[in-house]
Motif scaffolding. Structure first.
Motif, mmCIF file in Angstrom:
data_model
loop_
_atom_site.group_PDB
_atom_site.id
_atom_site.type_symbol
_atom_site.label_atom_id
_atom_site.label_comp_id
_atom_site.label_asym_id
_atom_site.label_seq_id
_atom_site.Cartn_x
_atom_site.Cartn_y
_atom_site.Cartn_z
ATOM 1 N N PHE A 229 4.500 -21.023 2.457
ATOM 2 C CA PHE A 229 5.441 -21.587 1.495
ATOM 3 C C PHE A 229 6.790 -20.884 1.655
ATOM 4 N N LYS A 340 3.117 -24.802 -5.433
ATOM 5 C CA LYS A 340 2.057 -25.802 -5.201
ATOM 6 C C LYS A 340 1.518 -26.218 -6.554
ATOM 7 N N GLU A 349 6.295 -26.263 0.141
ATOM 8 C CA GLU A 349 5.236 -25.964 1.104
ATOM 9 C C GLU A 349 5.784 -26.144 2.508
#
Length: 936
Positions: A229, A340, A349
């Motif tokens: 991420f 997320k 992401e």
């Protein structure tokens, strides 16, 4: 017995389980015959009732028996529970008709007398193809007495090998093999013999030292998921990052009534402040959520002074990111950022990381990457200017693509489609569009959505080499620099198929050849193995003579070139002398060994080989001919722009040719079936098309039926239907093909038009409103298409709910698309229509249209086709028209062999379906003997 009934449904599925178990038991006997009970078809019987050892003597038997049989029976059917109740979402997809599944387990272990031992271990649930799976065992063993010449005879799949020698080795075989084995002898002389039905593949791999040169292919949709991420800001305040993941045990934080635990940097994740990248140690589960908090310059994440130009919106434009502009990314307090989130497609992401599947060592070098089209493996040159913008992480075995936009800033989704993300932003090259096939949607894409694939070629150093899964024990032979290695120089993991060399055995310049046999995940080439060995030994001499025969089983079809399977016969003689003191005595002794081997090989016992199977190397895209995939279409603006006037719409009728049967459920019938009247629908009740089982002899597919009623034969009268396809890149194909016939054509000819659509006007009735069902339990929706009569769309075959939410929105993007762009596929002789169908009945015929010119002139459309529309029109007569057009197959085809020099070489492919001359001179008829020898 269990009965399931689903709410708002008229579908019932009855499920019955019959279970029989017989626990472990010992069955002794001194009688001349014996039996044990086995359940079969509802009756007990004696499968060995004729087995008798005679009446002059008794045979003692001992059996250990245990097992179970479970039969699951199910039957699904429909009936009216209550007036007005229809099949809803809960019952959609329930199997109709008789369904059954039988589970059998049986273990028998015992002896008959003191000579015969048998073992039968069977479980119908064992895969036998899985890695590290147990296998079913079948074995019968005869044991001779000490003073008898024949010592042992076995048959089954438990004992599959015998002793070999230095030059003749027999592996242990795969569990799919069966063998008859015999051992015998007296004192110093003994023998072994083996006849084995063999199953397995031959493998040979060559390596250059401990440097591995590999080529990996990875689909664009196979980026590493839920692991990496990044945050909106770089160079944040030191030690200010706090990262939390969903937790059901440890609770360090509660947000929006959800519990989270704190992750530890250096243990659970690594963080690079210069890029803002976060590398998790373990991937997150689909239901996990990830939140973070940090500060920069004393300002918290989400502040309007941070996140400047940090995010690219759905429209493809870069904008500022903060909690005011993007509240959906933050918790209810606006303090924590969701990296997320469940049921959410997060920009944060990283979807730019791709694995190197073959990498298992250190020091990646000579790394190169190419981008290829998934469909035909031809190069995609649209990314050539940026494809080298990547970084290698040799510790993780990952390559990161670090593409930047016009502002010089990184974006996390590198491969949106045929062309890269750039200005001007279009639907096709926008990776942040919710409908993008590679990155859009709330779930991760599947391989069928792939547009490109990445080819990685690279080198690395390792002492472990992968061969294939499920290598057969005893089959590995390794030669390094021309010398056969001893087994002590390496270790083999037979299940995972790896060879690891002892340190120093191989060097960077070593030439390594490894021969082996394997079954991968089950199956293999069939063959016969036979061996006979004679052994003699005394205090002074050891003598061994072995003969081995190995041959593939000849099949009717010739093998492909390179996979012929050779026939071998080997013979070896080994002799050893020892003179002097024995092992337990003091004194000098002399020992010598010698051996000789002879081998003969037939590289192809079949005598012929197939060089290339052209059909298997063809790229194919099949358009669905299932009626559920098609819907009546809007009038074609493209045809009208070319002078085809479409004013009055005829009726496209629907009939349900599925017959309900007791044992087989619903069976699709052909047009000759006397269809019940209640399965014939008026156009106002349901619109076509529909399916029947009609097909030509050389096809097994069902057909899609366009049954039309056109009130007047003028050119401005029509019926039409459409199906969504993708988006798909049709520019990679050479030919469009349609296999069809017509029947009961009355009133005059009709013309058949086919269009490839990039944009499709979904507004059937022209009211600018997205019409459709309000609930999945609705029985379709009523609509009056432009120029036509009222009808109903979106029902099941019986006119009820099909359990899904149906609407005019055929591409599922949630909006009513009203623009239209596309191309008309011309007929083979250059007509604007694909075919003109005359009255009466026609035979099955295939029309093949080359796409080369269309691709050249309409590449932007062919590279992004979202729908296919088929239209039937009148030809100028004034009589009412009706008839049936049966479409058996619609497909696009193209060779995977590409012509890189079209100016110098003209290459085209033909088939018996597409060319009358080829059909009249087809190979199978011109050379039947050779064809039979090649293909059986």
């Amino acid at each position: 017995m269990k009965i399931y009934r689903y709410a708002k449904a008229k579908t019932l599925f009855i499920f019955i389980t019959l279970f029989l178990s017989f626990p472990a038991s010992i069955v002794p006997s001194s009688e001349t015959s014996f039996y044990f009970p086995v359940y079969s078809g509802g009756f007990f019987h004696n499968p060995l009732e004729k087995f008798n050892f005679g009446k002059d003597y008794s045979v003692e038997t001992e059996l250990n028996i245990e097992g179970q049989i479970q039969l699951d029976l199910g039957y699904g059917f429909t009936f009216p529970l209550k007036k007005g109740i229809t099949v809803g979402e809960g019952s959609y997809g329930i199997d109709r008709g008789l369904k059954y599944d039988m589970l059998e387990k049986l273990l028998i272990d015992g002896t008959i007398g003191d000579r015969i031992h048998f073992e039968f271990d069977y479980d119908s649930e064992r895969t036998e193809e899985g890695l590290l799976e147990e296998n079913n065992i079948y074995s019968v063993e005869y044991r001779g007495k000490e003073d008898e010449f024949l010592k042992e005879v076995t048959v089954g799949n438990k004992y599959l090998g015998v002793e070999g020698g230095r030059y003749v080795k027999v592996d242990e075989a795969s569990p799919d093999s069966f063998a008859l084995r015999a051992l015998g002898g007296w004192d110093q002389l003994y023998f072994n013999a083996l006849l084995r039905y063999d199953v397995g593949y031959e493998g040979v791999k060559v390596f250059k030292g401990n440097r591995r040169d590999v080529v990996d292919e990875v689909y664009d949709v196979d980026y590493i998921k839920s692991t990496y991420f990044f945050i909106p800001d770089k160079d944040i305040d030191s030690d200010s990052l706090r990262l939390y993941v969903s937790s059901t045990t440890t609770v360090d934080l509660t947000l929006d009534n959800k519990d989270f635990r704190l992750l530890i940097e250096g243990v659970d994740y690594d963080f690079d402040p210069s890029t803002g990248f976060i590398y998790l140690e373990n991937s997150l589960a689909s239901e996990d959520e990830l939140v973070c908090y940090y500060t920069k310059g004393g300002q918290a994440v989400g502040s309007t002074s941070l996140g400047i130009g940090a995010i690219i919106g759905e429209s493809g434009v870069r904008v500022d990111f903060n909690s005011n502009s993007f509240p959906q990314y933050f918790d209810s307090s606006g303090e924590f950022l969701y990296l997320k989130k469940r049921a959410f497609n997060s920009y944060w992401e990283l979807r730019n990381a791709y694995p190197l599947p073959s990498y298992e060592g250190t020091g990646i070098s000579s790394f190169e990457v190419r981008l290829l089209y998934t469909e035909n493996s031809s190069p995609n040159s649209n990314y050539d200017d940026i494809i080298d913008q990547y970084s290698l992480d040799s510790e993780r075995g990952v390559v990161f693509f670090n593409f930047t936009d016009d502002t010089g800033n990184f974006y996390p989704r590198p491969f949106p489609g045929v062309s890269p993300y750039s200005s001007p932003v279009t639907t096709e090259n926008n990776p942040f569009d919710p409908d993008n096939p590679v990155y859009g949607g709330l779930s991760y894409p599947t391989v069928d959505k792939s547009i490109n694939k990445l080819e990685f070629s690279y080198s690395f150093y390792t002492d472990t080499f992968f061969l294939d899964f499920n290598v057969i024990p005893g089959s590995v032979e390794i030669v390094v620099d021309g010398k056969v290695l001893k087994e002590s120089d390496y270790e083999v993991d037979y299940s995972f198929g790896t060879v690891t060399f002892r340190e120093g055995v191989v060097t960077p310049t070593s030439e390594i050849e490894i021969k082996y046999r394997y079954t991968s995940f089950g199956g293999g080439n069939k063959g016969l193995v036979g061996q006979f060995g004679v052994f003699y030994s005394n205090d002074f001499i050891d003598l061994k003579n072995l003969t081995l025969y190995r041959s593939p089983l000849r099949t009717q079809e010739a093998p492909e070139l390179g996979a012929e399977g050779k026939r071998d016969i080997y013979n070896s003689t080994e002799i050893g002398f020892k003179i002097g003191a024995n092992e337990d005595e003091e004194g000098a002794y002399f020992e010598a060994q010698a051996g000789v081997g002879l081998g003969l090989t037939n590289p192809n016992p079949h005598g012929r080989a197939i060089i290339d199977d052209m059909e298997s190397s063809e790229a194919i895209f099949r358009v669905s001919n299932e009626a559920e995939s098609w819907i009546i279409g809007s009038e074609s603006q493209i045809l009208e722009d070319t002078g085809v006037q479409l004013t009055t719409r005829g009726d496209l009728l629907y009939k349900n040719y599925y017959k309900s049967t007791v044992l087989s459920g619903e069976v699709l019938e052909d047009l000759s079936w006397e269809i019940p009247q209640d399965q014939v629908f008026d156009y106002s009740e349901k619109a076509g098309p529909y399916n029947t089982s009609n097909h030509p002899d050389y096809s097994s597919e069902n057909s899609l039926i366009m049954e039309y009623e056109i009130p007047d034969g003028g050119e401005d009268y029509y019926v039409t239907m459409v199906t969504p396809v993708g988006p798909e890149d049709f520019s990679v194909y050479d030919t469009f093909n349609i296999l069809f016939k017509a029947t009961e054509i009355e009133g005059g000819p009709v013309r058949l038009y086919v269009e490839f659509l990039k944009d499709y006007n979904e507004d059937l009735d022209g009211d600018g409103v997205l019409d459709g069902e309000k609930s999945v339990n609705d029985n379709g929706f009523v609509i009056v298409p432009l120029g036509g009569q009222q009808t109903k769309l979106g029902t099941d075959r019986e006119g009820g709910s099909n359990g899904t939410l149906e609407s005019e929105d055929i591409n599922g993007n949630g909006v009513l698309d009203s623009s239209e762009s596309g191309v008309i596929i011309p007929g083979p002789d250059g007509t604007q229509y694909l075919a003109e169908i005359n009255t009466g009945e026609t035979d099955w015929q295939t029309i093949a249209v080359p796409l080369h010119n269309i691709v050249q002139n309409y590449s932007d459309i062919l590279q992004y086709v979202t729908a296919i529309r088929i239209t039937l029109t009148g030809t100028g007569t004034s009589q009412p028209l009706n008839g049936l057009v049966l479409i058996n197959r619609l497909w696009l085809s193209g060779s995977r062999i590409k012509n890189n020099s079209p100016d110098l070489l003209s290459v085209s492919e033909v088939s018996i379906d597409e060319d009358a001359e080829v059909y009249s001179n087809r190979f199978s008829e011109s050379y039947p003997a050779i064809y039979e020898d090649l293909h059986g």
